[in-house]
Design a protein around this motif. Structure first.
Motif, PDB file in Angstrom:
ATOM      1  N   ALA A   1       0.831  -1.206   0.000  1.00 39.44           N
ATOM      2  CA  ALA A   1       0.000   0.000   0.000  1.00 39.44           C
ATOM      3  C   ALA A   1       0.866   1.256   0.000  1.00 39.44           C
ATOM      4  CB  ALA A   1      -0.940  -0.002   1.203  1.00 39.44           C
TER       5      ALA A   1
ATOM      6  N   GLN B   1       2.640   1.564  -3.421  1.00 40.69           N
ATOM      7  CA  GLN B   1       1.636   1.973  -4.398  1.00 40.69           C
ATOM      8  C   GLN B   1       1.368   3.472  -4.277  1.00 40.69           C
ATOM      9  OE1 GLN B   1      -1.781  -0.806  -5.270  1.00 40.69           O
ATOM     10  NE2 GLN B   1      -2.857   0.781  -4.135  1.00 40.69           N
ATOM     11  N   GLY B   2       1.318   3.966  -3.034  1.00 36.67           N
ATOM     12  CA  GLY B   2       1.136   5.398  -2.804  1.00 36.67           C
ATOM     13  C   GLY B   2       2.309   6.212  -3.326  1.00 36.67           C
TER      14      GLY B   2
ATOM     15  N   TYR C   1       0.436  14.253  -1.887  1.00 35.89           N
ATOM     16  CA  TYR C   1      -0.185  12.928  -1.973  1.00 35.89           C
ATOM     17  C   TYR C   1      -0.412  12.314  -0.596  1.00 35.89           C
ATOM     18  CZ  TYR C   1      -1.690   8.419  -3.380  1.00 35.89           C
ATOM     19  OH  TYR C   1      -2.471   7.292  -3.527  1.00 35.89           O
ATOM     20  N   PHE C   2       0.614  12.326   0.235  1.00 34.44           N
ATOM     21  CA  PHE C   2       0.522  11.688   1.553  1.00 34.44           C
ATOM     22  C   PHE C   2      -0.036  12.671   2.598  1.00 34.44           C
ATOM     23  CE2 PHE C   2       3.600   8.963  -0.587  1.00 34.44           C
ATOM     24  CZ  PHE C   2       3.161   7.713  -0.218  1.00 34.44           C
TER      25      PHE C   2
ATOM     26  N   ARG D   1      -5.234  10.548   4.627  1.00 36.28           N
ATOM     27  CA  ARG D   1      -5.359   9.704   3.421  1.00 36.28           C
ATOM     28  C   ARG D   1      -5.274   8.240   3.823  1.00 36.28           C
ATOM     29  NH1 ARG D   1      -4.903   9.735  -2.257  1.00 36.28           N
ATOM     30  NH2 ARG D   1      -4.418  11.945  -2.294  1.00 36.28           N
ATOM     31  N   ARG D   2      -6.117   7.444   3.210  1.00 32.80           N
ATOM     32  CA  ARG D   2      -6.110   6.007   3.439  1.00 32.80           C
ATOM     33  C   ARG D   2      -5.613   5.322   2.174  1.00 32.80           C
ATOM     34  NH1 ARG D   2      -8.624   4.630   8.092  1.00 32.80           N
ATOM     35  NH2 ARG D   2      -9.881   6.236   9.073  1.00 32.80           N
ATOM     36  N   LEU D   3      -4.561   4.546   2.338  1.00 30.64           N
ATOM     37  CA  LEU D   3      -4.007   3.761   1.239  1.00 30.64           C
ATOM     38  C   LEU D   3      -4.478   2.328   1.434  1.00 30.64           C
ATOM     39  CD1 LEU D   3      -0.365   5.105   1.634  1.00 30.64           C
ATOM     40  CD2 LEU D   3      -2.119   5.974   0.086  1.00 30.64           C
TER      41      LEU D   3
ATOM     42  N   TYR E   1      -4.592  -1.675  -0.024  1.00 32.20           N
ATOM     43  CA  TYR E   1      -4.056  -2.703  -0.915  1.00 32.20           C
ATOM     44  C   TYR E   1      -4.660  -4.039  -0.508  1.00 32.20           C
ATOM     45  CZ  TYR E   1      -0.866  -5.648  -3.532  1.00 32.20           C
ATOM     46  OH  TYR E   1      -0.340  -6.569  -4.401  1.00 32.20           O
TER      47      TYR E   1
ATOM     48  N   CYS F   1      -5.688  -1.539   4.956  1.00 33.28           N
ATOM     49  CA  CYS F   1      -5.728  -0.079   4.972  1.00 33.28           C
ATOM     50  C   CYS F   1      -4.561   0.490   5.771  1.00 33.28           C
ATOM     51  CB  CYS F   1      -7.052   0.391   5.580  1.00 33.28           C
ATOM     52  SG  CYS F   1      -7.222   2.177   5.606  1.00 33.28           S
TER      53      CYS F   1
END
Length: 123
Positions: free
Chosen positions: A9, A12-13, A91-92, A96-98, A100, A104
């Motif tokens: 995750a 990917q972020g 982005y971060f 924010r919830r990433l 995969y 989470c």
């Protein structure tokens, strides 16, 4: 709780942050490009895993730091480095919830260190 999914995750972020830089993967061989080409490296630094709920189906909470080192050519100035820092900050963002494969990861805060030369590269 899956360490693999947490890691995925976060990576990917990082890809979604669109830095436009070659990125050194954690745990794999990497040769930095020439000293005139910027690049980045990331490190997943777990801090602790705490019980969030009990039982066979219980949940754990893992905390830690996702560190991204930005390496830019010396004497390039700060504009390009800070531009990359800003892309990461944009982005971060806190909250924010990433996700995969159902795992989470929640971003709580973003900070940066001072700009300084390291092995001929100012991160």
């Amino acid at each position: 709780m899956s360490e693999v999914k947490i890691n995925a995750a976060l990576v990917q972020g990082l890809a979604a942050a669109a830095l436009g830089l070659q990125i050194a993967p954690e745990g794999k061989n990497f040769t930095p490009p020439s000293t005139s080409t910027a690049w980045a490296a990331w490190f997943n630094l777990p801090a602790s895993t705490d019980v969030a709920s009990l039982g066979v189906g219980g949940n754990d909470e893992t905390t830690g730091i996702f560190q991204v080192d930005l390496n830019f050519p010396l004497n390039d100035g700060t504009a390009n480095i800070l531009g990359a820092v800003q892309k990461l900050r944009d982005y971060f963002v806190a909250g924010r919830r990433l996700v995969y494969q159902g795992q989470c990861v929640k971003v709580e805060r973003v900070t940066r260190n001072n700009l300084r030369p390291v092995d001929g590269w100012p991160p």
